[in-house]
Design a protein around this motif. Sequence first.
Motif, PDB file in Angstrom:
ATOM      1  N   PRO A 164     -37.877 -18.695  -7.658  1.00 48.97           N
ATOM      2  CA  PRO A 164     -36.624 -19.323  -7.214  1.00 48.97           C
ATOM      3  C   PRO A 164     -35.433 -18.913  -8.072  1.00 48.97           C
ATOM      4  O   PRO A 164     -34.323 -18.725  -7.559  1.00 48.97           O
ATOM      5  CB  PRO A 164     -36.911 -20.824  -7.358  1.00 48.97           C
ATOM      6  N   ALA A 165     -35.672 -18.770  -9.383  1.00 50.51           N
ATOM      7  CA  ALA A 165     -34.580 -18.370 -10.278  1.00 50.51           C
ATOM      8  C   ALA A 165     -34.062 -16.984  -9.913  1.00 50.51           C
ATOM      9  O   ALA A 165     -32.854 -16.728  -9.955  1.00 50.51           O
ATOM     10  CB  ALA A 165     -35.060 -18.390 -11.727  1.00 50.51           C
ATOM     11  N   TYR A 166     -34.987 -16.099  -9.525  1.00 53.62           N
ATOM     12  CA  TYR A 166     -34.592 -14.741  -9.132  1.00 53.62           C
ATOM     13  C   TYR A 166     -33.680 -14.776  -7.914  1.00 53.62           C
ATOM     14  O   TYR A 166     -32.635 -14.117  -7.879  1.00 53.62           O
ATOM     15  CB  TYR A 166     -35.835 -13.906  -8.836  1.00 53.62           C
ATOM     16  N   PHE A 167     -34.050 -15.569  -6.898  1.00 54.44           N
ATOM     17  CA  PHE A 167     -33.242 -15.635  -5.682  1.00 54.44           C
ATOM     18  C   PHE A 167     -31.895 -16.303  -5.943  1.00 54.44           C
ATOM     19  O   PHE A 167     -30.881 -15.940  -5.344  1.00 54.44           O
ATOM     20  CB  PHE A 167     -34.005 -16.364  -4.577  1.00 54.44           C
ATOM     21  N   ILE A 168     -31.878 -17.274  -6.840  1.00 56.93           N
ATOM     22  CA  ILE A 168     -30.608 -17.908  -7.206  1.00 56.93           C
ATOM     23  C   ILE A 168     -29.690 -16.892  -7.874  1.00 56.93           C
ATOM     24  O   ILE A 168     -28.496 -16.800  -7.561  1.00 56.93           O
ATOM     25  CB  ILE A 168     -30.851 -19.118  -8.134  1.00 56.93           C
ATOM     26  N   MET A 169     -30.247 -16.103  -8.787  1.00 54.66           N
ATOM     27  CA  MET A 169     -29.442 -15.091  -9.471  1.00 54.66           C
ATOM     28  C   MET A 169     -28.969 -14.018  -8.502  1.00 54.66           C
ATOM     29  O   MET A 169     -27.856 -13.504  -8.623  1.00 54.66           O
ATOM     30  CB  MET A 169     -30.239 -14.479 -10.624  1.00 54.66           C
ATOM     31  N   CYS A 170     -29.813 -13.694  -7.513  1.00 55.90           N
ATOM     32  CA  CYS A 170     -29.402 -12.719  -6.491  1.00 55.90           C
ATOM     33  C   CYS A 170     -28.202 -13.239  -5.712  1.00 55.90           C
ATOM     34  O   CYS A 170     -27.280 -12.490  -5.382  1.00 55.90           O
ATOM     35  CB  CYS A 170     -30.555 -12.435  -5.529  1.00 55.90           C
ATOM     36  N   SER A 171     -28.216 -14.547  -5.396  1.00 61.41           N
ATOM     37  CA  SER A 171     -27.120 -15.128  -4.622  1.00 61.41           C
ATOM     38  C   SER A 171     -25.810 -15.074  -5.387  1.00 61.41           C
ATOM     39  O   SER A 171     -24.733 -15.129  -4.798  1.00 61.41           O
ATOM     40  CB  SER A 171     -27.447 -16.576  -4.236  1.00 61.41           C
ATOM     41  N   PHE A 172     -25.886 -14.967  -6.709  1.00 61.01           N
ATOM     42  CA  PHE A 172     -24.685 -14.840  -7.528  1.00 61.01           C
ATOM     43  C   PHE A 172     -24.393 -13.382  -7.874  1.00 61.01           C
ATOM     44  O   PHE A 172     -23.498 -13.091  -8.667  1.00 61.01           O
ATOM     45  CB  PHE A 172     -24.825 -15.668  -8.806  1.00 61.01           C
ATOM     46  N   GLY A 173     -25.149 -12.469  -7.274  1.00 58.06           N
ATOM     47  CA  GLY A 173     -24.887 -11.048  -7.471  1.00 58.06           C
ATOM     48  C   GLY A 173     -25.067 -10.568  -8.892  1.00 58.06           C
ATOM     49  O   GLY A 173     -24.428  -9.601  -9.316  1.00 58.06           O
ATOM     50  N   LEU A 174     -25.956 -11.208  -9.646  1.00 60.69           N
ATOM     51  CA  LEU A 174     -26.114 -10.857 -11.055  1.00 60.69           C
ATOM     52  C   LEU A 174     -26.774  -9.499 -11.254  1.00 60.69           C
ATOM     53  O   LEU A 174     -26.659  -8.906 -12.318  1.00 60.69           O
ATOM     54  CB  LEU A 174     -26.925 -11.944 -11.778  1.00 60.69           C
ATOM     55  N   PHE A 175     -27.464  -9.005 -10.228  1.00 60.80           N
ATOM     56  CA  PHE A 175     -28.181  -7.741 -10.371  1.00 60.80           C
ATOM     57  C   PHE A 175     -27.452  -6.571  -9.715  1.00 60.80           C
ATOM     58  O   PHE A 175     -28.029  -5.507  -9.539  1.00 60.80           O
ATOM     59  CB  PHE A 175     -29.593  -7.868  -9.796  1.00 60.80           C
ATOM     60  N   GLN A 176     -26.205  -6.763  -9.342  1.00 64.40           N
ATOM     61  CA  GLN A 176     -25.444  -5.663  -8.757  1.00 64.40           C
ATOM     62  C   GLN A 176     -24.280  -5.302  -9.674  1.00 64.40           C
ATOM     63  O   GLN A 176     -23.834  -6.112 -10.495  1.00 64.40           O
ATOM     64  CB  GLN A 176     -24.937  -6.022  -7.360  1.00 64.40           C
ATOM     65  N   ASN A 177     -23.790  -4.089  -9.520  1.00 59.54           N
ATOM     66  CA  ASN A 177     -22.723  -3.588 -10.390  1.00 59.54           C
ATOM     67  C   ASN A 177     -21.328  -3.874  -9.847  1.00 59.54           C
ATOM     68  O   ASN A 177     -20.334  -3.599 -10.519  1.00 59.54           O
ATOM     69  CB  ASN A 177     -22.882  -2.073 -10.588  1.00 59.54           C
ATOM     70  N   GLU A 178     -21.253  -4.418  -8.619  1.00 55.80           N
ATOM     71  CA  GLU A 178     -19.961  -4.649  -7.983  1.00 55.80           C
ATOM     72  C   GLU A 178     -19.703  -6.145  -7.798  1.00 55.80           C
ATOM     73  O   GLU A 178     -20.627  -6.944  -7.819  1.00 55.80           O
ATOM     74  CB  GLU A 178     -19.902  -3.966  -6.610  1.00 55.80           C
ATOM     75  N   LYS A 179     -18.440  -6.487  -7.586  1.00 52.98           N
ATOM     76  CA  LYS A 179     -18.092  -7.868  -7.257  1.00 52.98           C
ATOM     77  C   LYS A 179     -17.019  -7.879  -6.183  1.00 52.98           C
ATOM     78  O   LYS A 179     -16.125  -7.029  -6.155  1.00 52.98           O
ATOM     79  CB  LYS A 179     -17.608  -8.635  -8.490  1.00 52.98           C
ATOM     80  N   VAL A 180     -17.138  -8.853  -5.277  1.00 51.58           N
ATOM     81  CA  VAL A 180     -16.153  -9.032  -4.211  1.00 51.58           C
ATOM     82  C   VAL A 180     -15.016  -9.893  -4.755  1.00 51.58           C
ATOM     83  O   VAL A 180     -15.245 -10.882  -5.450  1.00 51.58           O
ATOM     84  CB  VAL A 180     -16.797  -9.687  -2.975  1.00 51.58           C
ATOM     85  N   LEU A 181     -13.784  -9.537  -4.407  1.00 52.04           N
ATOM     86  CA  LEU A 181     -12.604 -10.142  -5.036  1.00 52.04           C
ATOM     87  C   LEU A 181     -12.136 -11.416  -4.335  1.00 52.04           C
ATOM     88  O   LEU A 181     -10.942 -11.589  -4.055  1.00 52.04           O
ATOM     89  CB  LEU A 181     -11.469  -9.114  -5.071  1.00 52.04           C
ATOM     90  N   VAL A 182     -13.064 -12.327  -4.090  1.00 50.46           N
ATOM     91  CA  VAL A 182     -12.745 -13.556  -3.365  1.00 50.46           C
ATOM     92  C   VAL A 182     -11.678 -14.372  -4.089  1.00 50.46           C
ATOM     93  O   VAL A 182     -10.796 -14.962  -3.461  1.00 50.46           O
ATOM     94  CB  VAL A 182     -14.020 -14.405  -3.169  1.00 50.46           C
TER      95      VAL A 182
END
Length: 209
Positions: free
Chosen positions: A18-36
């Motif tokens: 569950p912790a992995y999926f939570i971190m995925c939802s926050f984009g912690l494993f990607q190099n980009e971020k959306v500028l919301v």
Amino acid sequence: MRVKIFIFILIIGVICVPAYFIMCSFGLFQNEKVLVQYKVAVDLEGEKYDAWPVISSFTAIDKKGDDRQLYYQAEGAGLEYLFQLAYGQYELKPSKENPFLDGRIHYTLDHPDYVRQEKKYKNANDYSQLQHYYNQQEQVIYTYNPEARLDKTYVRSIITTGMTRSSGGSSSLVKDNYINISRLFKDKLGITVKVDVDEDNKIVTLFMI
């Protein structure tokens, strides 16, 4: 002893998944971020102008690095205005309404359609929705096919941090395909796109060179 180790590993697994999926939802494993949570602006002779309707929630950048790339959602509204910024097809509207900006961009109408859609039929009932990008001479410079295998040269799949999308009673991560505008413009238009991030004032400024 082995039973205890197995139980310990099982407990860790139950916690970590569950912790992995939570971190995925926050984009912690990607190099980009959306500028919301940012305002997208363009720099013109040292002054910053609001680039709207370039939409911040459809815009992404690399999280870090000296040469951050700019991305825009492939099927998001407003992508064509980036072409107008690149070609200088706009007028400046100075304003002091927002104290952190010098005004806004007014996009002119005397230009070709830089983003065009085409239905490519597979049979009488089914088709793919292609998206063609054009240069100022109305030549196709790139075609995006949402059903094709991901073209990693110009397309990146990016998660919008902390957001979910509901469909059919269930929810999932907001994950969309983004065009690498920096690379596309450099390779196809000969235009360099630079990005500056002002974290304190929540402004991402674009430079078209």
